[in-house]
Design a protein around this motif. Structure first.
Motif, PDB file in Angstrom:
ATOM      1  N   ASN A  28      82.579  69.800  37.347  1.00 16.17           N
ATOM      2  CA  ASN A  28      81.367  70.596  37.227  1.00 16.17           C
ATOM      3  C   ASN A  28      80.716  70.498  35.853  1.00 16.17           C
ATOM      4  O   ASN A  28      81.169  69.797  34.956  1.00 16.17           O
ATOM      5  N   THR A  32      79.827  76.201  33.598  1.00 18.50           N
ATOM      6  CA  THR A  32      80.206  76.658  34.937  1.00 18.50           C
ATOM      7  C   THR A  32      81.687  76.386  35.162  1.00 18.50           C
ATOM      8  O   THR A  32      82.315  75.633  34.422  1.00 18.50           O
ATOM      9  N   LEU A  36      81.188  76.259  41.229  1.00 18.12           N
ATOM     10  CA  LEU A  36      79.937  75.524  41.390  1.00 18.12           C
ATOM     11  C   LEU A  36      79.858  74.843  42.754  1.00 18.12           C
ATOM     12  O   LEU A  36      78.775  74.699  43.325  1.00 18.12           O
ATOM     13  N   TRP A 153      68.127  74.847  34.470  1.00 20.26           N
ATOM     14  CA  TRP A 153      69.069  74.702  35.577  1.00 20.26           C
ATOM     15  C   TRP A 153      68.426  74.825  36.945  1.00 20.26           C
ATOM     16  O   TRP A 153      68.833  74.150  37.889  1.00 20.26           O
ATOM     17  N   ASP A 163      70.323  85.726  43.183  1.00 18.14           N
ATOM     18  CA  ASP A 163      71.460  84.822  43.015  1.00 18.14           C
ATOM     19  C   ASP A 163      71.494  84.160  41.642  1.00 18.14           C
ATOM     20  O   ASP A 163      72.561  83.782  41.161  1.00 18.14           O
ATOM     21  N   TRP A 167      74.824  82.976  38.249  1.00 14.44           N
ATOM     22  CA  TRP A 167      75.050  81.779  37.432  1.00 14.44           C
ATOM     23  C   TRP A 167      74.814  82.061  35.963  1.00 14.44           C
ATOM     24  O   TRP A 167      75.495  81.495  35.096  1.00 14.44           O
ATOM     25  N   ARG A 168      73.873  82.956  35.676  1.00 12.05           N
ATOM     26  CA  ARG A 168      73.692  83.382  34.288  1.00 12.05           C
ATOM     27  C   ARG A 168      74.957  84.091  33.787  1.00 12.05           C
ATOM     28  O   ARG A 168      75.436  83.819  32.684  1.00 12.05           O
ATOM     29  N   MET A 170      77.991  83.748  34.947  1.00  8.33           N
ATOM     30  CA  MET A 170      79.075  82.771  34.825  1.00  8.33           C
ATOM     31  C   MET A 170      78.979  82.030  33.490  1.00  8.33           C
ATOM     32  O   MET A 170      79.973  81.863  32.771  1.00  8.33           O
ATOM     33  N   LEU A 239      71.207  72.034  39.085  1.00  7.50           N
ATOM     34  CA  LEU A 239      72.366  72.328  39.926  1.00  7.50           C
ATOM     35  C   LEU A 239      71.937  72.341  41.402  1.00  7.50           C
ATOM     36  O   LEU A 239      71.955  73.377  42.071  1.00  7.50           O
ATOM     37  N   VAL A 242      73.873  74.110  44.135  1.00  7.77           N
ATOM     38  CA  VAL A 242      73.739  75.565  44.248  1.00  7.77           C
ATOM     39  C   VAL A 242      72.486  75.923  45.040  1.00  7.77           C
ATOM     40  O   VAL A 242      72.523  76.768  45.939  1.00  7.77           O
TER      41      VAL A 242
END
Length: 262
Positions: A28, A32, A36, A153, A163, A167-168, A170, A239, A242
């Protein structure tokens, strides 16, 4: 989930699917962890042996003191795959994972039979750019980079969904020393010459709205490898696994079928 003790680092990894099936390894991106790939795995065909791992300084792997070299990241992966008796895998690497993929393929042709280089390049950014990011993290933490990183991203549409916060969060929760260490590894890497010597079956994937590794940069790297294929995922950023996991998995599925890996 398991931990591989490789001496100077302990790598968190997971093996899913058929233990006797053809192997696909996923690496990944910066900031992340192995989650991922969660949504993509649901859409892949049965019968594969799927290996994921957290690179050093990320996720549940240990975080040695930095800076890291790309050679160390490649060596971690090589050692993990030796531990798991992996030969002739298809290696899927995204961003820094794609740099690791290139380095491993050059070093260990017995481990890798084909590559998927996703949202990556033979050289990403400049040393000055990476030093600016390192300095910003040392001064104000990873969260200082979060807004700009989310813009690179993800597409505008995805950033408008709840959502995006997953990811922020993470990214912000990765160890700062691990993030900085991997920034240093990317900064010091230029694989144009070794990658141009590869003769492996290769699929390149880019996102049309990728602000980190724009499509032309990805295509330039993929074209270094004779016979490679390039796919552009529209309305996706850095990404795409995702934002559009089913389409991403379909690209992988077709590639695996085309090369006789399934």
């Amino acid at each position: 989930m398991q931990i591989a003790d490789l001496g100077d680092v302990q790598i968190h990894y997971r093996v899913d699917g058929d233990p006797d099936g053809p192997t696909v390894v996923f690496a990944n991106s910066l900031g992340t962890d192995m989650r991922l790939w969660d949504a993509v795995l649901h859409h892949l065909p049965a019968g594969l042996r799927i290996i994921r791992y957290d690179k050093r300084g990320h996720g549940l792997s240990s975080c040695p003191a930095g800076p890291y070299s790309m050679g160390a990241l490649v060596r971690d992966t090589e050692s993990l795959l030796d531990l798991l008796n992996v030969r002739d895998c298809v290696f899927v690497g995204l961003s820094i994972g794609g740099l690791i993929a290139q380095g491993l393929a050059v070093k260990r042709m017995d481990q890798v039979r084909a590559l998927v280089l996703s949202n990556t390049a033979a050289k990403i950014g400049t040393p000055a750019m990476w030093q600016d990011r390192i300095d910003a993290i040392r001064k104000d933490g990873i969260e200082a980079l979060a807004d700009a990183t989310m813009e690179r991203w993800f597409s505008r549409a995805f950033r408008a969904t709840p959502d995006m916060l997953l990811w922020r969060n993470m990214m912000e929760r990765q160890p700062a020393e691990g993030y900085i260490g991997c920034c240093a590894a990317i900064s010091g890497t230029d694989f144009y010459t070794p990658t141009s010597g590869l003769r492996l079956l290769t699929l390149g994937i880019a996102g049309s709205e990728d602000g980190s590794t724009p499509p032309d940069l990805v295509r330039e790297t993929i074209e270094l490898i004779p016979g490679s294929k390039f796919e552009l995922m529209r309305r996706a950023g850095h990404l795409p696994c995702v934002e559009q996991p089913e389409e991403y998995a379909n690209l992988l599925h077709r590639f695996l079928a085309d090369i006789g890996h399934i």
